[in-house]
Enzyme design. Sequence first.
Site, PDB file in Angstrom:
ATOM      1  N   ASP A  21       0.876  -1.143   0.085  1.00 23.15           N
ATOM      2  CA  ASP A  21       0.029  -0.080   0.013  1.00 23.15           C
ATOM      3  C   ASP A  21       0.909   1.252   0.034  1.00 23.15           C
ATOM      4  O   ASP A  21       1.798   1.425   0.703  1.00 23.15           O
ATOM      5  CB  ASP A  21      -0.931   0.124   1.318  1.00 23.15           C
ATOM      6  CG  ASP A  21      -1.674   1.074   1.404  1.00 23.15           C
ATOM      7  OD1 ASP A  21      -2.097   1.969   0.368  1.00 23.15           O
ATOM      8  OD2 ASP A  21      -2.053   1.424   2.479  1.00 23.15           O
ATOM      9  N   ASP A  25      -4.484   3.709   2.820  1.00 22.82           N
ATOM     10  CA  ASP A  25      -5.725   3.434   3.072  1.00 22.82           C
ATOM     11  C   ASP A  25      -5.614   1.965   3.712  1.00 22.82           C
ATOM     12  O   ASP A  25      -6.923   1.358   3.800  1.00 22.82           O
ATOM     13  CB  ASP A  25      -6.420   3.518   1.879  1.00 22.82           C
ATOM     14  CG  ASP A  25      -6.352   2.778   0.718  1.00 22.82           C
ATOM     15  OD1 ASP A  25      -5.208   2.036   0.756  1.00 22.82           O
ATOM     16  OD2 ASP A  25      -7.198   2.629  -0.032  1.00 22.82           O
ATOM     17  N   ASP A  29      -1.967  -1.137  -3.769  1.00 20.17           N
ATOM     18  CA  ASP A  29      -2.148  -0.465  -4.965  1.00 20.17           C
ATOM     19  C   ASP A  29      -1.244  -0.528  -5.873  1.00 20.17           C
ATOM     20  O   ASP A  29      -0.151  -1.345  -5.697  1.00 20.17           O
ATOM     21  CB  ASP A  29      -2.539   1.091  -4.721  1.00 20.17           C
ATOM     22  CG  ASP A  29      -1.387   1.597  -3.626  1.00 20.17           C
ATOM     23  OD1 ASP A  29      -0.126   1.258  -3.820  1.00 20.17           O
ATOM     24  OD2 ASP A  29      -1.857   2.200  -2.749  1.00 20.17           O
ATOM     25  N   ASP A  98      -5.708 -10.099 -15.332  1.00 18.13           N
ATOM     26  CA  ASP A  98      -6.828 -10.930 -14.974  1.00 18.13           C
ATOM     27  C   ASP A  98      -8.133 -10.275 -15.968  1.00 18.13           C
ATOM     28  O   ASP A  98      -8.047  -9.305 -16.308  1.00 18.13           O
ATOM     29  CB  ASP A  98      -7.227 -10.824 -13.772  1.00 18.13           C
ATOM     30  CG  ASP A  98      -7.898 -12.278 -13.258  1.00 18.13           C
ATOM     31  OD1 ASP A  98      -8.480 -12.869 -13.942  1.00 18.13           O
ATOM     32  OD2 ASP A  98      -7.157 -12.458 -11.893  1.00 18.13           O
ATOM     33  N   ASP A 200     -10.456 -15.920 -16.014  1.00 15.83           N
ATOM     34  CA  ASP A 200     -11.435 -16.322 -15.094  1.00 15.83           C
ATOM     35  C   ASP A 200     -12.346 -17.287 -15.632  1.00 15.83           C
ATOM     36  O   ASP A 200     -13.077 -17.202 -16.510  1.00 15.83           O
ATOM     37  CB  ASP A 200     -11.856 -14.887 -14.347  1.00 15.83           C
ATOM     38  CG  ASP A 200     -12.737 -15.416 -13.210  1.00 15.83           C
ATOM     39  OD1 ASP A 200     -11.718 -15.845 -12.113  1.00 15.83           O
ATOM     40  OD2 ASP A 200     -13.701 -15.285 -12.996  1.00 15.83           O
ATOM     41  N   GLU A 255      -8.347 -20.184 -16.372  1.00 18.40           N
ATOM     42  CA  GLU A 255      -8.654 -21.183 -15.090  1.00 18.40           C
ATOM     43  C   GLU A 255     -10.021 -21.941 -15.517  1.00 18.40           C
ATOM     44  O   GLU A 255     -10.965 -21.655 -15.999  1.00 18.40           O
ATOM     45  CB  GLU A 255      -9.352 -20.054 -13.961  1.00 18.40           C
ATOM     46  CG  GLU A 255      -9.513 -20.630 -12.707  1.00 18.40           C
ATOM     47  CD  GLU A 255     -10.629 -19.991 -12.094  1.00 18.40           C
ATOM     48  OE1 GLU A 255     -10.820 -20.276 -10.919  1.00 18.40           O
ATOM     49  OE2 GLU A 255     -11.459 -19.265 -12.383  1.00 18.40           O
ATOM     50  N   HIS A 317      -5.115 -17.220  -4.499  1.00 19.94           N
ATOM     51  CA  HIS A 317      -6.155 -16.310  -3.772  1.00 19.94           C
ATOM     52  C   HIS A 317      -7.384 -17.015  -3.355  1.00 19.94           C
ATOM     53  O   HIS A 317      -8.007 -16.460  -2.682  1.00 19.94           O
ATOM     54  CB  HIS A 317      -6.209 -15.080  -4.508  1.00 19.94           C
ATOM     55  CG  HIS A 317      -7.154 -15.201  -5.622  1.00 19.94           C
ATOM     56  ND1 HIS A 317      -6.665 -15.911  -6.808  1.00 19.94           N
ATOM     57  CD2 HIS A 317      -8.477 -15.036  -5.828  1.00 19.94           C
ATOM     58  CE1 HIS A 317      -7.447 -15.892  -7.799  1.00 19.94           C
ATOM     59  NE2 HIS A 317      -8.714 -15.408  -7.384  1.00 19.94           N
ATOM     60  N   ASP A 318      -7.530 -18.328  -4.088  1.00 18.98           N
ATOM     61  CA  ASP A 318      -8.936 -18.983  -3.733  1.00 18.98           C
ATOM     62  C   ASP A 318      -8.758 -19.916  -2.602  1.00 18.98           C
ATOM     63  O   ASP A 318      -9.777 -20.838  -2.359  1.00 18.98           O
ATOM     64  CB  ASP A 318      -9.422 -19.565  -4.845  1.00 18.98           C
ATOM     65  CG  ASP A 318      -9.956 -18.325  -5.802  1.00 18.98           C
ATOM     66  OD1 ASP A 318     -10.257 -17.280  -5.283  1.00 18.98           O
ATOM     67  OD2 ASP A 318      -9.889 -18.613  -7.089  1.00 18.98           O
TER      68      ASP A 318
HETATM   69  C1  NOJ Z   1     -12.319 -17.685  -9.936  1.00 18.01           C
HETATM   70  C2  NOJ Z   1     -11.404 -16.494  -9.164  1.00 18.01           C
HETATM   71  O1  NOJ Z   1      -9.940 -16.838  -9.071  1.00 18.01           O
HETATM   72  C3  NOJ Z   1     -12.325 -16.256  -7.907  1.00 18.01           C
HETATM   73  O2  NOJ Z   1     -11.504 -15.470  -7.028  1.00 18.01           O
HETATM   74  C4  NOJ Z   1     -13.657 -15.567  -8.050  1.00 18.01           C
HETATM   75  O3  NOJ Z   1     -14.248 -15.683  -7.130  1.00 18.01           O
HETATM   76  C5  NOJ Z   1     -14.375 -16.546  -9.214  1.00 18.01           C
HETATM   77  N1  NOJ Z   1     -13.559 -16.994 -10.241  1.00 18.01           N
HETATM   78  C6  NOJ Z   1     -15.432 -15.728  -9.767  1.00 18.01           C
HETATM   79  O4  NOJ Z   1     -15.029 -14.807 -10.597  1.00 18.01           O
END
Ligand code: NOJ
Length: 517
Positions: A21, A25, A29, A98, A200, A255, A317-318
């Site tokens: 950052d 905030d 960024d 992305d 995505d 993905e 990140h998932d």
């Molecule tokens: C896959 C992404 O990696 C995830 O973070 C997102 O919530 C879903 N697609 C929906 O876009």
Amino acid sequence: MPEPWWKSAVIYQIYPRSFADTGGDGVGDLRGIADHLDHLAWLGVDAIWLSPIYPSPMADFGYDVSDYCDIDPTFGTLADFDDLLERAHAAAIKVIVDWVPNHTSDQHPWFVEARSSRQAPKRDWYVWRDGDPATPPNNWRAAFSDEPAWTWDAATEQWYLRLFLAEQPDLNWANPEVVEAMHGVLRFWLDRGVDGFRMDVIHALGKDPALPDWPDELAGIPASALNDHESTHGILRDLRRLLDGYPGDRMMVGEVYLLSTAKVAKYYGAGDELHLAFNFPPLYAPWEAGPWKKRIDRTFEELDPIGAWPTWVLSNHDNPRHRTRYGGSEARARAAAVLLLTMRGTPFLFQGEEFGLEDAVIPPERVVDPGGRDGCRAPIPWTADADHGWSGRDPWLPWPPEPDARNAATLAADSQSILHLYRRLLALRRASPALRLGSWQALEAGPDTLAYRRAAGDDERVVILNYGDAPIAIEGSAADTARRLVVQVASDGRGEGRLFDGTVAGSAAVVLGKGET
Ligand code: NOJ
């Protein structure tokens, strides 16, 4: 023909909210990323992938886009993006952005218009169905909840499809206007100079026009993990032609969230669809030799015959970070780094794995993600100071464990740290044709082990991984091949630079070669 850059690249995923950052905030960024390019260049990555940076109401933290051709003010401006791109390229780092084509935000002007009436010119840009408000049009489930994949629009009295949140209506890719608009988005970023896209839920774009029910036994699985319709392949071939029309090997990595490598393989087409596809079954493998061997074999069995290049990813990140999934052990995280960076295929690192980060513990009152994925999205600690290099306010999520020790500055000062291990592995990979693009052959090393040989011309490397907690003396074909080789990198640092003594410590891995690195 030289091989395209993305085959030998190591790609580093940045989750911009949590990287660095500068605005004070508590949310990362674009300038924060630019300020830390020196870390990425020092580490030795070839490319960065930025999770979404576009204007968004942030219902799904940027995966709900309300304008595909701008930057959310939280992250900066288009000028900041251009500056980051220029500085990354000057540091020989490529930039992938992305692209979220399956759905927009419900605040996107396209959906606002589509929703305004059944006669709206953009009505058919989304997927609408008649019905009564109590009965969704089919049995599809949404991701992140137990809800139907449909939301009732009371004003126009129709259902709209949304495979994720109600705030993420699915686009209708059967409508040529949608295709044209989304191609325009790709051209916008390609013209700015990006090197490619992470796409995505790409396997969800084409849908069976009849939208049939899933069989009962599948009905509990989110539709986004099932949709695998043939019409997506034509969409992908058009995207590939668009990218290939630009100079410089622009790349698309999809993905494909179908948990079967055979299904993922189809999305490479005949070399005319995705350049790369994420292959998630290995990410879901436990820390055990057997399941890993199976998933590696399956990957090469499915991809090699069609000339498709694999990808490897342990964290993103998932999902909970792999160190967390593997029980929190630093030794395992180090051994996993050896595995990831010596496989045949393109490795993807997730920001912070080079610091050995685990997921943050998120108290219930600080949970913000509808999918409960906050732990892996914790901010990156850069320094040992109280603010860990984040200017101003506390970051938007709690710190990951031990930020006083697991931060960039402290780990950079310790040549034995996991950070230095990542750096050495990246340097070894870069210098070794065998590791970058060479063949892969399984070796036998005994119970609880995984062993393989990588070779290209005269260059040969052997990797041996001990999944067990106890040290082992290796056996079998690995023992024969490893004789007279030198330990170039050991995940525990033991014996480096010396002739391999035939043993591997518990939860450790070694890379062997003909001499010192
Ligand atoms: C896959 C992404 O990696 C995830 O973070 C997102 O919530 C879903 N697609 C929906 O876009």
